[in-house]
Motif scaffolding. Structure first.
Motif, PDB file in Angstrom:
ATOM      1  N   LYS A 257      34.936  39.012  34.558  1.00 46.51           N
ATOM      2  CA  LYS A 257      34.843  40.397  35.055  1.00 46.51           C
ATOM      3  C   LYS A 257      36.205  41.100  35.010  1.00 46.51           C
ATOM      4  CE  LYS A 257      31.108  40.358  38.429  1.00 46.51           C
ATOM      5  NZ  LYS A 257      30.820  40.448  39.873  1.00 46.51           N
ATOM      6  N   MET A 258      37.245  40.391  35.454  1.00 46.58           N
ATOM      7  CA  MET A 258      38.585  40.988  35.540  1.00 46.58           C
ATOM      8  C   MET A 258      39.614  39.913  35.250  1.00 46.58           C
ATOM      9  SD  MET A 258      38.393  43.009  39.181  1.00 46.58           S
ATOM     10  CE  MET A 258      37.525  41.719  40.078  1.00 46.58           C
ATOM     11  N   ARG A 259      40.675  40.303  34.554  1.00 46.81           N
ATOM     12  CA  ARG A 259      41.789  39.355  34.390  1.00 46.81           C
ATOM     13  C   ARG A 259      42.757  39.643  35.537  1.00 46.81           C
ATOM     14  NH1 ARG A 259      46.748  38.650  31.372  1.00 46.81           N
ATOM     15  NH2 ARG A 259      46.746  40.818  30.730  1.00 46.81           N
ATOM     16  N   LEU A 260      42.932  38.665  36.403  1.00 49.38           N
ATOM     17  CA  LEU A 260      43.802  38.868  37.574  1.00 49.38           C
ATOM     18  C   LEU A 260      45.204  38.380  37.251  1.00 49.38           C
ATOM     19  CD1 LEU A 260      41.287  37.541  40.239  1.00 49.38           C
ATOM     20  CD2 LEU A 260      42.037  39.890  40.008  1.00 49.38           C
ATOM     21  N   VAL A 261      46.156  39.288  37.292  1.00 48.65           N
ATOM     22  CA  VAL A 261      47.545  38.890  37.028  1.00 48.65           C
ATOM     23  C   VAL A 261      48.364  39.043  38.307  1.00 48.65           C
ATOM     24  CG1 VAL A 261      47.555  39.414  34.553  1.00 48.65           C
ATOM     25  CG2 VAL A 261      48.157  41.204  36.184  1.00 48.65           C
ATOM     26  N   SER A 262      49.414  38.221  38.388  1.00 45.79           N
ATOM     27  CA  SER A 262      50.263  38.251  39.584  1.00 45.79           C
ATOM     28  C   SER A 262      51.411  39.226  39.376  1.00 45.79           C
ATOM     29  CB  SER A 262      50.842  36.862  39.853  1.00 45.79           C
ATOM     30  OG  SER A 262      49.815  35.924  39.917  1.00 45.79           O
ATOM     31  N   GLY A 263      51.831  39.857  40.469  1.00 49.63           N
ATOM     32  CA  GLY A 263      52.945  40.802  40.396  1.00 49.63           C
ATOM     33  C   GLY A 263      54.153  40.320  41.180  1.00 49.63           C
ATOM     34  N   PRO A 264      55.046  41.247  41.470  1.00 46.56           N
ATOM     35  CA  PRO A 264      56.309  40.882  42.132  1.00 46.56           C
ATOM     36  C   PRO A 264      56.173  40.777  43.646  1.00 46.56           C
ATOM     37  CG  PRO A 264      56.314  43.209  41.598  1.00 46.56           C
ATOM     38  CD  PRO A 264      54.978  42.684  41.154  1.00 46.56           C
TER      39      PRO A 264
ATOM     40  N   ILE B 238      80.080  40.989  41.116  1.00 42.44           N
ATOM     41  CA  ILE B 238      79.352  39.865  40.500  1.00 42.44           C
ATOM     42  C   ILE B 238      77.995  40.367  39.988  1.00 42.44           C
ATOM     43  CG2 ILE B 238      78.318  37.584  40.911  1.00 42.44           C
ATOM     44  CD1 ILE B 238      80.418  37.271  43.181  1.00 42.44           C
ATOM     45  N   THR B 239      77.863  40.428  38.678  1.00 37.67           N
ATOM     46  CA  THR B 239      76.565  40.816  38.114  1.00 37.67           C
ATOM     47  C   THR B 239      76.197  39.797  37.041  1.00 37.67           C
ATOM     48  OG1 THR B 239      77.659  42.268  36.544  1.00 37.67           O
ATOM     49  CG2 THR B 239      76.783  43.313  38.503  1.00 37.67           C
ATOM     50  N   SER B 240      74.972  39.365  37.050  1.00 43.57           N
ATOM     51  CA  SER B 240      74.530  38.341  36.100  1.00 43.57           C
ATOM     52  C   SER B 240      73.185  38.744  35.517  1.00 43.57           C
ATOM     53  CB  SER B 240      74.361  36.999  36.802  1.00 43.57           C
ATOM     54  OG  SER B 240      75.352  36.817  37.778  1.00 43.57           O
ATOM     55  N   LYS B 241      72.932  38.186  34.358  1.00 44.54           N
ATOM     56  CA  LYS B 241      71.624  38.439  33.729  1.00 44.54           C
ATOM     57  C   LYS B 241      70.653  37.331  34.138  1.00 44.54           C
ATOM     58  CE  LYS B 241      72.046  41.379  29.819  1.00 44.54           C
ATOM     59  NZ  LYS B 241      73.314  41.527  29.158  1.00 44.54           N
ATOM     60  N   ASP B 242      69.370  37.701  34.327  1.00 37.64           N
ATOM     61  CA  ASP B 242      68.352  36.688  34.625  1.00 37.64           C
ATOM     62  C   ASP B 242      68.325  35.683  33.477  1.00 37.64           C
ATOM     63  OD1 ASP B 242      67.821  38.302  36.748  1.00 37.64           O
ATOM     64  OD2 ASP B 242      65.980  39.134  35.942  1.00 37.64           O
ATOM     65  N   ASN B 243      68.226  34.395  33.823  1.00 39.56           N
ATOM     66  CA  ASN B 243      68.312  33.393  32.760  1.00 39.56           C
ATOM     67  C   ASN B 243      66.991  32.677  32.474  1.00 39.56           C
ATOM     68  OD1 ASN B 243      68.133  31.921  35.030  1.00 39.56           O
ATOM     69  ND2 ASN B 243      69.994  30.704  34.735  1.00 39.56           N
ATOM     70  N   CYS B 244      65.858  33.325  32.842  1.00 38.07           N
ATOM     71  CA  CYS B 244      64.577  32.691  32.537  1.00 38.07           C
ATOM     72  C   CYS B 244      63.524  33.779  32.329  1.00 38.07           C
ATOM     73  CB  CYS B 244      64.181  31.737  33.654  1.00 38.07           C
ATOM     74  SG  CYS B 244      63.477  32.592  35.049  1.00 38.07           S
ATOM     75  N   PRO B 245      62.367  33.425  31.801  1.00 41.11           N
ATOM     76  CA  PRO B 245      61.340  34.448  31.522  1.00 41.11           C
ATOM     77  C   PRO B 245      60.543  34.905  32.747  1.00 41.11           C
ATOM     78  CG  PRO B 245      61.072  32.461  30.161  1.00 41.11           C
ATOM     79  CD  PRO B 245      61.975  32.114  31.276  1.00 41.11           C
ATOM     80  N   CYS B 246      60.973  34.527  33.949  1.00 42.67           N
ATOM     81  CA  CYS B 246      60.195  34.870  35.147  1.00 42.67           C
ATOM     82  C   CYS B 246      59.944  36.379  35.270  1.00 42.67           C
ATOM     83  CB  CYS B 246      60.907  34.395  36.400  1.00 42.67           C
ATOM     84  SG  CYS B 246      60.907  32.619  36.566  1.00 42.67           S
ATOM     85  N   GLY B 247      60.899  37.173  34.803  1.00 41.37           N
ATOM     86  CA  GLY B 247      60.738  38.633  34.904  1.00 41.37           C
ATOM     87  C   GLY B 247      59.460  39.103  34.240  1.00 41.37           C
ATOM     88  N   GLN B 248      59.120  38.502  33.101  1.00 43.54           N
ATOM     89  CA  GLN B 248      57.904  38.901  32.390  1.00 43.54           C
ATOM     90  C   GLN B 248      56.664  38.499  33.176  1.00 43.54           C
ATOM     91  OE1 GLN B 248      59.461  41.072  30.369  1.00 43.54           O
ATOM     92  NE2 GLN B 248      57.814  40.621  28.951  1.00 43.54           N
ATOM     93  N   VAL B 249      56.749  37.336  33.849  1.00 42.06           N
ATOM     94  CA  VAL B 249      55.627  36.888  34.689  1.00 42.06           C
ATOM     95  C   VAL B 249      55.440  37.861  35.856  1.00 42.06           C
ATOM     96  CG1 VAL B 249      54.827  35.038  36.243  1.00 42.06           C
ATOM     97  CG2 VAL B 249      55.876  34.457  34.053  1.00 42.06           C
ATOM     98  N   LEU B 250      56.564  38.287  36.442  1.00 39.80           N
ATOM     99  CA  LEU B 250      56.499  39.181  37.605  1.00 39.80           C
ATOM    100  C   LEU B 250      55.947  40.556  37.250  1.00 39.80           C
ATOM    101  CD1 LEU B 250      59.936  38.200  39.151  1.00 39.80           C
ATOM    102  CD2 LEU B 250      57.688  37.688  40.116  1.00 39.80           C
ATOM    103  N   LYS B 251      56.041  40.923  35.968  1.00 40.04           N
ATOM    104  CA  LYS B 251      55.492  42.214  35.547  1.00 40.04           C
ATOM    105  C   LYS B 251      54.045  42.070  35.059  1.00 40.04           C
ATOM    106  CE  LYS B 251      59.228  43.233  32.999  1.00 40.04           C
ATOM    107  NZ  LYS B 251      60.206  43.928  32.161  1.00 40.04           N
ATOM    108  N   GLY B 252      53.536  40.847  35.112  1.00 41.17           N
ATOM    109  CA  GLY B 252      52.159  40.608  34.662  1.00 41.17           C
ATOM    110  C   GLY B 252      52.040  40.597  33.152  1.00 41.17           C
TER     111      GLY B 252
END
Ligand code: SF4
Length: 328
Positions: free
Chosen positions: A23-30, A275-289
């Motif tokens: 019925k629906m694809r449920l994706v997780s957000g932030p 101190i600024t750093s770049k995210d070092n894993c693909p989690c950001g894409q998961v958090l955006k669904g």
């Protein structure tokens, strides 16, 4: 999209993502506070450890990898990093050790922020002078707005976080639903409450209904919690905040008001801004669904709950952790 880590966990635990797949694809957000904490903020806490500052925080944050290890690893090397369950516990510690300098890394959303407000009030009352607050507290509505403003956004409806809605009420979600012309359903956490919310969401989607349906009406009031909102207003002002995967979102953070800058860790340690750093894993894409946990090339291979590469595998509210727990 469900925007609540507790919903993510419960939907997986009850098998509802699979039940509703046709019925629906449920994706997780932030919606998991640990997951949305940026790499920069983890690195800032690691830096403070190196300066001999004691760090207090909630347990899961200790396992999130920064650019040079985790807080837990720092502790194993001798840094003073302490896990707490209730922020008020810290006061007694600091009173007993007046020469120790400590920073409380406060993560969480509108649900946790009132507890931190209580801690600030207690610091004022107790006269404790050696405790600073590093507020990483975040506001959910601006994050939803950022997600829905993305031109590539594929989200058709939002399952809103029941706990956050208990504090802020229905109104912020009504505004977003009207602006983006999408259905929003405020949901509770039991299997029955979630099924009720999902059925309502399906009905709204199939009938083209826009608006907010409060499926957690036993707890969430239209106006939210006046007491909690009063505490937030007294101690915090909104500020821009950095979210993992979502970059800096305007007005999405809770910053201590100027009156309390004397206990603001960013005032005490202005070098943290550098101190600024770049995210070092693909989690950001998961958090955006935009990426399902199983589709991450690290999932279950080099990234698992014992050895998490990113925060979504660390926290029990993280979507990668939940999928690992209930699907593998
Ligand atoms: Fe991040 Fe690991 Fe999830 Fe991949 S599997 S998105 S590295 S937490």
């Amino acid at each position: 999209m469900e925007v609540c880590g507790t919903h993510t966990h419960a939907l997986m635990q009850f098998g509802l993502k699979d039940v509703y797949r046709d019925k629906m694809r449920l994706v997780s957000g932030p919606g998991c506070p640990v997951c949305v904490t940026s790499q920069s903020d983890i690195d800032r806490l690691l830096y403070l450890c190196d300066q001999g500052v004691r760090i207090y925080t909630f347990g899961d944050l200790m396992k999130v990898p920064g650019s040079f290890g985790t807080l837990r690893e720092k502790r194993a090397l001798g840094a003073d990093v302490r896990e707490i369950y209730n922020p008020l516990e810290i006061i007694e510690d600091m009173r007993k050790q007046p020469t120790t300098i400590a920073v409380f890394a406060a993560i969480g959303f509108e649900t946790t922020a009132p507890l931190v407000a209580e801690l600030i009030a207690e610091i004022e009352k107790s006269g404790v002078k050696n405790l600073y607050i590093y507020s990483l507290l975040k506001r959910i509505p601006p994050a939803i707005e950022a997600l829905l403003s993305d031109p590539d956004c594929e989200i058709d409806g939002l399952l809103c976080p029941g706990h956050v809605a208990t504090v802020i009420g229905e109104t912020p979600f009504v505004k977003l639903s009207e602006k983006f012309e999408k259905p929003f359903v405020i949901a509770g956490f039991t299997a029955e409450q979630l099924i009720f919310a999902l059925e309502k969401m399906y009905e709204m989607l199939t009938k083209g209904i826009i608006g907010v349906f409060n499926a957690y009406y036993s707890t969430v009031k239209k106006e939210g919690s006046p007491l909690a909102l009063k505490a937030l207003k007294k101690f915090f002002e909104t500020s821009d905040a950095e979210w993992r995967g979502l970059s800096v979102i305007k007005d999405s953070g809770f910053m201590l008001k100027k009156e309390y800058s004397v206990i603001n860790a960013l005032q005490k340690y202005p070098q943290l801004y550098k101190i600024t750093s770049k995210d070092n894993c693909p989690c950001g894409q998961v958090l955006k669904g935009k990426l399902e946990p199983e589709d991450c090339s690290y999932f279950g291979v080099s990234c698992n709950p014992e050895n998490p590469l990113g925060p979504c595998m660390v926290s029990s509210e993280g979507s990668c952790h939940a999928v690992f727990l209930y699907r593998t």
